[in-house]
Write an enzyme that holds these catalytic residues in place. Structure first.
Site, PDB file in Angstrom:
ATOM      1  N   ASP A   1      -6.653 174.565  24.319  1.00 55.57           N
ATOM      2  CA  ASP A   1      -7.312 173.339  24.774  1.00 55.57           C
ATOM      3  C   ASP A   1      -7.399 173.339  26.303  1.00 55.57           C
ATOM      4  OD1 ASP A   1      -8.330 170.566  24.132  1.00 55.57           O
ATOM      5  OD2 ASP A   1      -6.787 170.134  25.632  1.00 55.57           O
TER       6      ASP A   1
ATOM      7  N   TYR B   1      -8.622 170.421  34.811  1.00 51.55           N
ATOM      8  CA  TYR B   1      -7.253 170.944  34.901  1.00 51.55           C
ATOM      9  C   TYR B   1      -7.139 172.020  35.991  1.00 51.55           C
ATOM     10  CZ  TYR B   1      -6.750 168.816  30.206  1.00 51.55           C
ATOM     11  OH  TYR B   1      -6.746 167.970  29.127  1.00 51.55           O
TER      12      TYR B   1
ATOM     13  N   LYS C   1     -13.816 170.361  28.354  1.00 51.32           N
ATOM     14  CA  LYS C   1     -14.233 168.952  28.466  1.00 51.32           C
ATOM     15  C   LYS C   1     -15.085 168.724  29.708  1.00 51.32           C
ATOM     16  CE  LYS C   1      -9.730 168.011  26.462  1.00 51.32           C
ATOM     17  NZ  LYS C   1      -8.805 168.970  27.108  1.00 51.32           N
TER      18      LYS C   1
ATOM     19  N   HIS D   1     -14.806 163.904  28.421  1.00 51.67           N
ATOM     20  CA  HIS D   1     -13.370 163.777  28.676  1.00 51.67           C
ATOM     21  C   HIS D   1     -12.891 162.324  28.653  1.00 51.67           C
ATOM     22  CE1 HIS D   1      -9.967 166.204  30.772  1.00 51.67           C
ATOM     23  NE2 HIS D   1      -9.467 165.225  30.066  1.00 51.67           N
TER      24      HIS D   1
ATOM     25  N   ASN E   1     -10.601 160.138  24.378  1.00 52.47           N
ATOM     26  CA  ASN E   1     -10.199 158.831  24.913  1.00 52.47           C
ATOM     27  C   ASN E   1     -11.180 157.716  24.545  1.00 52.47           C
ATOM     28  OD1 ASN E   1      -7.750 159.592  26.417  1.00 52.47           O
ATOM     29  ND2 ASN E   1      -9.171 160.854  27.593  1.00 52.47           N
TER      30      ASN E   1
ATOM     31  N   SER F   1      -0.862 165.185  24.310  1.00 48.96           N
ATOM     32  CA  SER F   1       0.513 164.735  24.588  1.00 48.96           C
ATOM     33  C   SER F   1       1.293 164.535  23.284  1.00 48.96           C
ATOM     34  CB  SER F   1       0.522 163.446  25.409  1.00 48.96           C
ATOM     35  OG  SER F   1      -0.129 163.628  26.634  1.00 48.96           O
TER      36      SER F   1
ATOM     37  N   LYS G   1       1.550 171.333  25.130  1.00 47.92           N
ATOM     38  CA  LYS G   1       1.476 172.169  26.335  1.00 47.92           C
ATOM     39  C   LYS G   1       2.831 172.806  26.587  1.00 47.92           C
ATOM     40  CE  LYS G   1       2.554 172.740  30.851  1.00 47.92           C
ATOM     41  NZ  LYS G   1       3.883 172.642  31.518  1.00 47.92           N
ATOM     42  N   SER G   2       2.817 174.083  26.877  1.00 47.07           N
ATOM     43  CA  SER G   2       4.023 174.710  27.401  1.00 47.07           C
ATOM     44  C   SER G   2       3.628 175.972  28.147  1.00 47.07           C
ATOM     45  CB  SER G   2       5.016 175.050  26.287  1.00 47.07           C
ATOM     46  OG  SER G   2       6.198 175.590  26.875  1.00 47.07           O
TER      47      SER G   2
ATOM     48  N   GLU H   1       8.590 178.033  19.668  1.00 47.65           N
ATOM     49  CA  GLU H   1       9.185 176.898  18.933  1.00 47.65           C
ATOM     50  C   GLU H   1       8.090 175.954  18.415  1.00 47.65           C
ATOM     51  OE1 GLU H   1      12.108 174.758  21.325  1.00 47.65           O
ATOM     52  OE2 GLU H   1      11.553 172.882  20.314  1.00 47.65           O
TER      53      GLU H   1
HETATM   54  P1  A2P Z   1       7.226 173.418  29.524  1.00 49.90           P
HETATM   55  O1  A2P Z   1       5.801 173.747  29.869  1.00 49.90           O
HETATM   56  O2  A2P Z   1       8.176 173.765  30.615  1.00 49.90           O
HETATM   57  O3  A2P Z   1       7.652 173.951  28.177  1.00 49.90           O
HETATM   58  P2  A2P Z   1       2.849 167.441  25.918  1.00 49.90           P
HETATM   59  O4  A2P Z   1       2.257 168.593  25.192  1.00 49.90           O
HETATM   60  O5  A2P Z   1       3.210 166.291  25.031  1.00 49.90           O
HETATM   61  O6  A2P Z   1       1.982 166.997  27.075  1.00 49.90           O
HETATM   62  O7  A2P Z   1       4.236 167.913  26.536  1.00 49.90           O
HETATM   63  C1  A2P Z   1       4.282 168.932  27.491  1.00 49.90           C
HETATM   64  C2  A2P Z   1       5.636 168.904  28.183  1.00 49.90           C
HETATM   65  O8  A2P Z   1       6.661 169.123  27.210  1.00 49.90           O
HETATM   66  C3  A2P Z   1       5.809 169.941  29.234  1.00 49.90           C
HETATM   67  O9  A2P Z   1       6.583 169.392  30.274  1.00 49.90           O
HETATM   68  C4  A2P Z   1       6.562 171.057  28.525  1.00 49.90           C
HETATM   69  O10 A2P Z   1       7.327 171.799  29.420  1.00 49.90           O
HETATM   70  C5  A2P Z   1       7.420 170.278  27.569  1.00 49.90           C
HETATM   71  N1  A2P Z   1       7.683 170.980  26.295  1.00 49.90           N
HETATM   72  C6  A2P Z   1       6.872 171.829  25.632  1.00 49.90           C
HETATM   73  N2  A2P Z   1       7.412 172.230  24.479  1.00 49.90           N
HETATM   74  C7  A2P Z   1       8.614 171.621  24.402  1.00 49.90           C
HETATM   75  C8  A2P Z   1       9.647 171.642  23.441  1.00 49.90           C
HETATM   76  N3  A2P Z   1       9.546 172.368  22.340  1.00 49.90           N
HETATM   77  N4  A2P Z   1      10.756 170.894  23.701  1.00 49.90           N
HETATM   78  C9  A2P Z   1      10.853 170.150  24.825  1.00 49.90           C
HETATM   79  N5  A2P Z   1       9.913 170.094  25.769  1.00 49.90           N
HETATM   80  C10 A2P Z   1       8.790 170.811  25.566  1.00 49.90           C
END
Ligand code: A2P
Length: 315
Positions: free
Chosen positions: A47, A52, A81, A114, A159, A207, A256-257, A265
């Site tokens: 996505d 961004y 977007k 967007h 949105n 989110s 997001k990670s 995970e």
């Molecule tokens: P990071 O990029 O260091 O993993 P969202 O997708 O709801 O916007 O959340 C993104 C945020 O959640 C980022 O700060 C991300 O940090 C963190 N995050 C991603 N996966 C996990 C997880 N499995 N457990 C805890 N925090 C996570």
């Protein structure tokens, strides 16, 4: 028996993979590696968004994945977007062309408006003097042209409240297939979900973990005692339960990670499920919208004089 829920079928019969890698706030220098790690783990959905500021780096990572034979373009689902300063019909094609050039792609799988908000062309930042009224019918017509020529294989919005989506559905020649909105156990979108279901519009949840890294949102979605207790009972992490909850509710999720362990995970959500008795527990979590969109609201230049108006009461 757990149902895998690897994809959802959209109104135009295309299949959107159910777990996508979010890239909002994925830092330059890290986002490319994150995309590459995610695809190697099995993600088939990324996505993105022009605003961004990281589509070029994502494009480089995708190019390498294709060149190395890790994945084929046709096996990936890439979303982007249209930013608020490109709503003028003549700018819509230019904006997608620029995104496609940055991503090094010939077409996008899903292109979204967007926000239902507009900035003067050439401006950035939601300063009151930059905001001008939207003309969603005109912008949507330009989105439909992108769909017609195949550059955007699916089109949708982000949105949009039930009211704004309903207005669009009234005149759209090509109906929006997706509404991407904030969605997690602490903001379940009950009203919008029912409306979207009745109209065949798929919800994609941004989110989905409540954006714990975004300080101004002051989120504690993953720490909610009901969520942590369900996670303990299932031997899963709160993040995995939040994501699996989304899949079982019927929407795609976009965690997001940029951390490889968390990327893995967040994808380990297919071979188990939340049983009914625990699923019901999650519906008891008190609700609050995190991304309220206050930056779009003002008394003078904005078409939204209050947050209630922006979301048509869905707050
Ligand atoms: P990071 O990029 O260091 O993993 P969202 O997708 O709801 O916007 O959340 C993104 C945020 O959640 C980022 O700060 C991300 O940090 C963190 N995050 C991603 N996966 C996990 C997880 N499995 N457990 C805890 N925090 C996570």
């Amino acid at each position: 028996m757990a149902t895998e829920i690897v994809s959802f079928v959209l109104i135009n019969k295309t299949k959107i993979p159910s777990v996508g890698l979010g890239t909002w706030q994925s830092e330059p220098g890290l986002v490319g590696q994150a995309v590459s790690a995610a695809v190697k783990v099995g993600y088939r959905h990324i996505d993105c968004a022009q605003v961004y500021g990281n589509e070029k780096e994502i494009g480089l990572a995708l190019k390498k994945l294709f060149e190395d034979g890790v994945v084929k373009r046709e096996d990936l689902w890439i979303t982007s977007k249209l930013w608020c300063n490109n709503h003028a019909p003549e700018d819509v094609t230019l904006a997608l062309n620029s995104t496609l050039s940055d991503l090094q792609l010939e077409y996008i799988d899903l292109y979204l408006i967007h926000w239902p908000a507009r900035l003067k062309a050439g401006t950035s930042g939601f300063k009151p003097e930059n905001l001008i009224p939207t003309d969603i019918p005109a912008t949507w017509k330009a989105m439909e042209a992108l769909y017609d020529c195949g550059k955007a294989r699916t089109i949708g919005v982000s949105n949009f409240s039930s009211k704004k989506l309903g207005d669009l559905l009234d005149y759209a020649r090509v109906p929006p297939a997706v509404n991407q909105v904030e969605c997690h156990p602490s903001w379940q979108q009950t009203k919008l979900r029912e409306f979207c279901k009745s109209k065949g519009v798929h919800i994609s949840g941004y989110s989905p973990l409540g954006s714990p890294g975004t300080k101004w949102l002051k989120s504690n979605v993953l720490e909610h005692p009901i969520l942590t207790s369900v996670a303990d009972k299932l031997g899963k992490t709160p993040a995995q339960v939040a994501l699996r909850w989304g899949l079982q509710m019927g929407h795609s999720v976009l965690p997001k990670s940029t951390n490889e362990a968390r990327i893995k995970e967040n994808f380990a959500v297919f071979d188990w499920s939340i049983p009914d008795d625990l699923f019901v527990e999650l519906s008891k979590i008190e609700q609050a919208r995190l991304v309220r969109g206050d930056f779009l609201v003002n008394d003078t230049t904005s078409e939204y004089k209050s947050v209630e108006e922006l979301w048509d009461g869905e707050i």
